[in-house]
Design a protein around this motif. Structure first.
Motif, PDB file in Angstrom:
ATOM      1  N   ILE A 106       0.296  -5.179   8.207  1.00  0.00           N
ATOM      2  CA  ILE A 106       0.304  -5.918   6.521  1.00  0.00           C
ATOM      3  C   ILE A 106      -0.059  -6.953   6.464  1.00  0.00           C
ATOM      4  N   GLN A 107      -0.596  -7.222   5.731  1.00  0.00           N
ATOM      5  CA  GLN A 107      -1.224  -8.683   4.735  1.00  0.00           C
ATOM      6  C   GLN A 107       0.385  -9.696   5.388  1.00  0.00           C
ATOM      7  N   PRO A 108       0.537 -10.471   4.911  1.00  0.00           N
ATOM      8  CA  PRO A 108       1.912 -11.074   4.764  1.00  0.00           C
ATOM      9  C   PRO A 108       2.749 -11.379   3.282  1.00  0.00           C
ATOM     10  N   PRO A 109       1.572 -11.282   2.045  1.00  0.00           N
ATOM     11  CA  PRO A 109       2.039 -11.693   0.936  1.00  0.00           C
ATOM     12  C   PRO A 109       2.482 -10.072   0.215  1.00  0.00           C
ATOM     13  N   HIS A 110       2.218  -8.935   1.619  1.00  0.00           N
ATOM     14  CA  HIS A 110       2.899  -7.899   1.395  1.00  0.00           C
ATOM     15  C   HIS A 110       3.956  -7.419   1.944  1.00  0.00           C
ATOM     16  N   THR A 129       1.365  -8.524  -6.897  1.00  0.00           N
ATOM     17  CA  THR A 129       1.094  -8.429  -5.454  1.00  0.00           C
ATOM     18  C   THR A 129       1.501  -7.082  -4.746  1.00  0.00           C
ATOM     19  N   LEU A 130       2.695  -6.440  -5.295  1.00  0.00           N
ATOM     20  CA  LEU A 130       2.843  -5.572  -5.587  1.00  0.00           C
ATOM     21  C   LEU A 130       1.777  -3.887  -5.303  1.00  0.00           C
ATOM     22  N   GLN A 131       1.065  -4.169  -5.907  1.00  0.00           N
ATOM     23  CA  GLN A 131       0.163  -3.391  -6.566  1.00  0.00           C
ATOM     24  C   GLN A 131      -0.852  -3.152  -5.021  1.00  0.00           C
ATOM     25  N   ALA A 132      -1.472  -4.913  -5.050  1.00  0.00           N
ATOM     26  CA  ALA A 132      -2.095  -4.855  -4.421  1.00  0.00           C
ATOM     27  C   ALA A 132      -1.975  -4.560  -3.118  1.00  0.00           C
ATOM     28  N   GLY A 133      -0.664  -4.727  -2.554  1.00  0.00           N
ATOM     29  CA  GLY A 133      -0.312  -4.603  -1.410  1.00  0.00           C
ATOM     30  C   GLY A 133      -0.229  -3.027  -0.753  1.00  0.00           C
ATOM     31  N   PHE A 134       0.609  -2.001  -2.158  1.00  0.00           N
ATOM     32  CA  PHE A 134       0.559  -0.976  -1.461  1.00  0.00           C
ATOM     33  C   PHE A 134      -1.223  -0.130  -1.429  1.00  0.00           C
ATOM     34  N   LYS A 135      -1.672  -0.421  -2.578  1.00  0.00           N
ATOM     35  CA  LYS A 135      -3.491  -0.074  -2.167  1.00  0.00           C
ATOM     36  C   LYS A 135      -3.546  -0.740  -0.063  1.00  0.00           C
ATOM     37  N   TYR A 136      -3.020  -2.377  -0.142  1.00  0.00           N
ATOM     38  CA  TYR A 136      -3.827  -2.247   1.407  1.00  0.00           C
ATOM     39  C   TYR A 136      -3.185  -1.295   2.606  1.00  0.00           C
ATOM     40  N   ILE A 137      -1.921  -1.130   2.160  1.00  0.00           N
ATOM     41  CA  ILE A 137      -1.230  -0.418   3.041  1.00  0.00           C
ATOM     42  C   ILE A 137      -2.108   1.389   3.110  1.00  0.00           C
ATOM     43  N   GLU A 138      -1.863   1.737   1.896  1.00  0.00           N
ATOM     44  CA  GLU A 138      -2.625   2.766   2.090  1.00  0.00           C
ATOM     45  C   GLU A 138      -3.964   3.203   2.375  1.00  0.00           C
ATOM     46  N   ASN A 139      -5.098   2.255   2.549  1.00  0.00           N
ATOM     47  CA  ASN A 139      -6.112   2.202   2.328  1.00  0.00           C
ATOM     48  C   ASN A 139      -6.723   0.922   3.449  1.00  0.00           C
TER      49      ASN A 139
END
Length: 236
Positions: A106-110, A129-139
């Protein structure tokens, strides 16, 4: 976590949900609440492993070089954000080790602490940030295992607000209160399960349904099983 703490955790979270959901129906708010709760579990599990991996190099919360910075954590830089900023050449090797040992990144900002910090300071970047975090975690976080993990919540929903600023403000309020309520409780997988069970029952009662209609989504059950299984194995 003993029985009394389990009950208190459930009551704390339900009180937060009951106070904050406003006109949103119980079914919709449940998805936000449980998703944030799961993000907190994933984040705490990850940060515990990162602290073990980095040892003495794992930093403390660092004060931001900004006017009005406070020592209470409200204007502080979370540890992994600080480490990434100070060690850009070591990030790739670190994430490779984390994938090998904790099995996801998980990237630190997320991370939950970073998201909660944005919420406490009413940052206008929380929603993005939350949208980017959810996208990163999922993909990208855990091969294909996390695909669709947060698909049940719509961060662009008008139920959070008609404009970006309104939705961001609503999420800041919700997340800040959840973070405050969770601060004194364990982030173990057992505590997560206890909180899920209590909230599912309460949301079911609030919507006039049976608790059996609110089983933990199979996606989350599968992910929890995978994490527990992998955590019991020695790294290759």
């Amino acid at each position: 976590m003993n029985d009394q703490d389990q009950k208190q955790l459930g009551k704390t979270l339900w009180n937060i949900a009951d106070q904050l959901r406003g006109a949103m129906n119980a079914d919709d708010f449940r998805d936000y609440m449980l998703s944030f709760l799961f993000l907190r579990y994933l984040s705490d599990n990850y940060e515990t492993a990162a602290k073990k991996e980095l040892g003495k190099d794992y930093p403390e919360w660092q004060e931001l070089p900004a006017p009005g910075a406070k020592q209470d954590g409200s204007r502080m830089l979370p540890p992994l954000l600080a480490w990434y900023a100070n060690n850009p050449d070591d990030i790739t090797a670190f994430e490779k080790q984390m994938r090998r040992k904790v099995h996801y990144v998980i990237q630190p900002p997320h991370l939950w602490n970073s998201i909660a910090n944005l919420a406490r300071t009413q940052s206008g970047e929380l929603l993005n940030t939350l949208q980017a975090g959810f996208k990163y975690i999922e993909n990208e976080s855990f091969e294909s295992t996390f695909n669709g993990l947060f698909s049940e919540i719509n961060l662009g929903s008008d139920k959070l607000g008609r404009k970006y600023e309104d939705r961001n403000t609503t999420l800041c309020r919700i997340i800040a209160e959840i973070a405050k309520g969770l601060a004194e409780f364990s982030s173990s997988i057992d505590a997560l399960g206890d909180a899920y069970e209590y909230l599912i029952g309460q949301f079911a009662a609030g919507s006039g349904k049976k608790a059996g209609e609110f089983y933990t989504p199979q996606q989350i059950s599968d992910i929890l099983s995978a994490i527990v299984t992998l955590d019991s194995q020695e790294p290759a």
